[in-house]
Each structure stands twice: as structure tokens, then as C-alpha cells.
Design a protein around this motif. Structure first.
Motif, mmCIF file in Angstrom:
data_model
loop_
_atom_site.group_PDB
_atom_site.id
_atom_site.type_symbol
_atom_site.label_atom_id
_atom_site.label_comp_id
_atom_site.label_asym_id
_atom_site.label_seq_id
_atom_site.Cartn_x
_atom_site.Cartn_y
_atom_site.Cartn_z
ATOM 1 N N LEU A 1 5.005 80.491 42.592
ATOM 2 C CA LEU A 1 4.509 79.194 42.104
ATOM 3 C C LEU A 1 4.323 79.306 40.595
ATOM 4 O O LEU A 1 3.459 80.040 40.126
ATOM 5 C CB LEU A 1 3.171 78.868 42.781
ATOM 6 N N TYR A 2 5.131 78.552 39.871
ATOM 7 C CA TYR A 2 5.119 78.728 38.421
ATOM 8 C C TYR A 2 4.291 77.671 37.699
ATOM 9 O O TYR A 2 3.534 77.950 36.784
ATOM 10 C CB TYR A 2 6.569 78.693 37.905
ATOM 11 N N GLY A 3 4.407 76.398 38.127
ATOM 12 C CA GLY A 3 3.595 75.364 37.482
ATOM 13 C C GLY A 3 4.168 74.912 36.158
ATOM 14 O O GLY A 3 5.368 74.818 35.981
ATOM 15 N N GLY A 4 3.267 74.661 35.204
ATOM 16 C CA GLY A 4 3.699 74.169 33.899
ATOM 17 C C GLY A 4 3.916 72.665 33.911
ATOM 18 O O GLY A 4 3.406 71.961 34.775
ATOM 19 N N SER A 5 4.691 72.172 32.960
ATOM 20 C CA SER A 5 4.937 70.728 32.857
ATOM 21 C C SER A 5 6.136 70.338 33.713
ATOM 22 O O SER A 5 7.208 70.927 33.575
ATOM 23 C CB SER A 5 5.201 70.336 31.413
ATOM 24 N N VAL A 6 5.925 69.355 34.561
ATOM 25 C CA VAL A 6 6.983 68.938 35.491
ATOM 26 C C VAL A 6 7.086 67.417 35.453
ATOM 27 O O VAL A 6 6.072 66.730 35.438
ATOM 28 C CB VAL A 6 6.626 69.365 36.939
ATOM 29 N N GLU A 7 8.316 66.925 35.434
ATOM 30 C CA GLU A 7 8.508 65.480 35.564
ATOM 31 C C GLU A 7 9.425 65.250 36.756
ATOM 32 O O GLU A 7 10.436 65.931 36.899
ATOM 33 C CB GLU A 7 9.126 64.902 34.284
#
Length: 370
Positions: A76-82
Motif C-alpha cells: 500500500l503506497y498511498g500518496g496523491s491519487v486522482e
């Protein structure tokens, strides 16, 4: 490592979310194999793409007809996602899964989801904001980074809505003891209308109050009328109600107008009254978590530290019962379920259950140490 095998399209989200958290591979066969239009639907494919965006190294194999899926989760990396959510289902469908995964990412999640914000099928973003977010705080997922807001509202079928969700990461989830929901102290709500007369929202509020005023004086229902670019592509209106207790339990109900050609059209007055009744029914069912968020609470309990967690729930929904079976498959955690129905409870509501488990001691190994 053997993978878990399932059949059919039911509970696809549950299986993929738990697979991602536990690191166990999943094979799902016969996905609508006898249907005229076999295989994964567009909204399910869109959901799998979203999981791929928030993880790193996930392996996904789908056969040509879309009737078989192999899923090997990555980190599970996460960060900014659109993500452009498929408009067959509302953003709530995708968001429920993200809320389950977000605290265990490597980087704090900042997600921008576009699509349908309110439809009659899935929990709306407004509902998750007033129920799921306070629940996350009880398990220690809080802080400045936790936010959920509707930037643009988009009704079914056209969509055009936009939602921002951000969540901090946590190394561990703390155990909880939620056994007394407490008495209702106030009711809040939001009546919204887009691409229709703003008067619609006022009519909904008046009719909802006509029922709720008999029970409690502290009621405030906001009206939210979005115009122009922030009102999405389709007309519609709806209502979200939430009852808060003295112990910080949030019980909710909602309704949204159906689009033309699907189901009977509903008048704002009928909607206000019906939604008020649904809220009263939710209060009658009782418990420290409303029926929409039962599975979220049980998941956080499962992943908590190796300590006892207890939570009192109203009657379990069929979705929750299946979720418990999947938790047993993926985490080998069993809940102790005790029925709570003394004479007093008979008057208070349905069959309440006290759920007890010892957490799996799940640690977010990918969270970077500060």
C-alpha cells in the motif's frame, strides 16, 4: 503461497480490500459466467484500477471474458491519487474501500475522486463524512490530515461531482470499548438540490422536521444548493440525516432522488418524511455504529493491537455477516458474538449484538519511521 479461491461477483470489494491488507492472493472464478453479459462490470474494473493506483507492485490478471480474476496485492503506497470513478456506482462505493485501506499506506493518502456523489444505491459522501470519519477518530486515526469534502456535487446518472479525501497513516490501530451508545442529544442534516429549484431543499427540510420535532428539540438541517460548474451534470435532490448521542455515537439515514426512468419519482415532501422514518429506524436498531459502517468498525477491530476490543452493534446486515466470514478467511480472526436482549432492550430496539475480538496486532510496516 496458496491463494484463496472464490466464485461469483458478490462481495468483490470485500475480498480485494482484505487481500490487499493481508497480503494474501485471491482467485475469483465464474464472475457472472451465466449472464448474457458475462464478466466484470465497468465499475468493478474501475475499482480494481483504483486499487492498482494506491498500491505498488500489485499483479492483476483477468481472462478475456472477464469471468476470472487473479489478484496478487502489492504494498500500500498511498500518496496523491486522482481517479475517475465509473458512473454506474457512486463515489461512496470506492470511498468505503479507501477508508478501510488509507491508515495503512506508506504515505498519507490524498485522493481526488470524480463521478457521482449521491445516488440511491451506495452510501453518499455526505453520509460517510458524518459517520465514518468520527468512527476513524475513535480508533486513533485522526489529526489534521483527516478530511473529506465535497467540492462539486454530481447526481446520477451524469455525475460530474468531485470529492477530496485525505488521511494520515498510522503504525497501529488502538483497541476500543464501545458498549454504550447513549441517548440521542441532537439531529443534524443536509438537504441538497442541484440543477433544480433551491425550494426543493426547503420542502424536504420542512417535511423531515414535521416528524423529528416530535422527538427532540435540537434539530438543524442545512440546505445546500450548488450552482453552475459545481452542480454536476444531472438534476436531483436528497437528504442526509445524522443523530448524535451523548457518548459520541453517530447514527445516520439518507435518501436521494432516482433518475428519470428508474423507479418511481419521489416528491420532496415524501422524501423528507421517509428519510426521517429511516433515521428513527436506525436509532431503534441501536448500537454504537450505524449499519452502513459496521464492517469498517469490525475491520479496524481485527487489525487493532493484540488487545480486546468490544463494540455493541444493532442487528448485523447481510453484508456485515459475509464480511465476518471473509475476516476469518484472510486473518483467521473469529469474533465472539453475544446477543444483548434483556427486558429493557426489548423496548429499545431489535436484537443487539456485542462483538468481541482480540486484534491481530497488525502493524503498518511500510510506514516510514520519523
Amino acid at each position: 503461497m496458496a491463494s484463496l479461491n472464490y466464485e461469483g461477483c458478490n462481495f468483490l470489494r470485500q475480498r480485494l480490500v482484505l487481500s490487499t491488507l493481508s497480503g494474501k492472493r485471491v482467485k475469483i472464478r465464474n464472475i457472472r459466467s451465466r449472464d448474457d453479459n458475462p464478466g466484470l462490470r465497468d465499475f468493478e474494473a474501475s475499482f480494481i484500477r483504483l486499487l492498482d493506483k494506491v498500491t505498488n507492485g500489485t499483479r492483476i490478471e483477468i481472462n478475456q471474458t472477464g469471468t476470472a480474476l487473479f489478484y496478487q496485492p502489492g504494498l500500500l503506497y498511498g500518496g496523491s491519487v486522482e481517479h475517475e470513478c465509473n458512473i454506474q456506482r457512486s463515489i461512496g462505493y470506492y470511498l468505503e474501500a479507501l477508508i478501510m485501506l488509507a491508515p495503512f499506506m506508506k504515505n498519507p493518502l490524498k485522493a481526488v475522486l470524480k463521478g457521482v456523489t449521491n445516488d440511491p444505491t451506495d452510501p453518499s459522501v455526505d453520509l460517510l463524512k458524518v459517520t465514518a470519519v468520527p468512527l476513524m477518530k475513535k480508533f486513533g486515526v485522526d489529526g489534521e490530515g483527516l478530511e473529506l469534502k465535497v467540492v462539486k456535487r454530481g447526481m446520477a446518472p451524469g455525475g460530474g461531482g468531485e470529492v477530496h479525501f485525505s488521511c494520515p497513516v498510522r503504525r497501529t490501530i488502538k483497541p476500543v470499548q464501545l458498549t454504550d451508545p447513549g441517548k440521542i442529544k441532537r439531529i443534524r442534516g443536509t438537504a441538497y438540490s442541484v440543477r433544480t429549484s433551491p425550494q426543493m431543499a426547503n420542502r424536504i427540510v420542512d417535511s423531515a422536521r414535521s416528524i423529528l420535532n416530535k422527538f427532540i428539540p435540537d434539530i438543524y438541517i442545512y440546505t445546500d444548493h450548488m450552482k453552475g460548474a459545481s452542480s454536476g451534470k444531472s438534476p436531483g435532490f436528497g437528504l442526509v440525516l445524522v443523530a448524535e448521542t451523548i457518548n459520541g455515537t453517530f447514527l445516520s439515514a439518507e435518501m436521494a432522488s432516482t433518475q428519470q426512468g428508474q423507479g418511481d419519482p419521489i416528491l420532496p415532501e415524501e422524501m423528507g418524511k421517509e428519510c426521517a422514518r429511516l433515521l428513527l429506524e436506525e436509532v431503534y436498531r441501536g448500537g454504537c455504529v450505524d449499519s452502513t459502517n459496521q464492517s469498517l468498525a469490525l475491520l479496524y477491530m481485527t487489525l487493532g493491537q493484540q488487545d480486546v476490543s468490544k463494540i455493541l452493534l444493532g442487528p448485523l446486515s447481510p453484508y456485515t455477516i459475509e464480511f465476518l466470514r471473509h475476516i476469518r478467511d484472510f486473518f483467521q480472526i473469529m469474533f465472539k458474538i453475544e446477543q444483548q436482549n434483556g427486558d429493557e432492550d426489548e423496548r429499545k430496539g431489535g436484537e443487539k449484538v456485542l462483538m468481541t475480538c482480540v486484534g491481530a496486532g497488525y502493524t503498518n510496516i511500510s510506514k516510514t519511521l520519523k
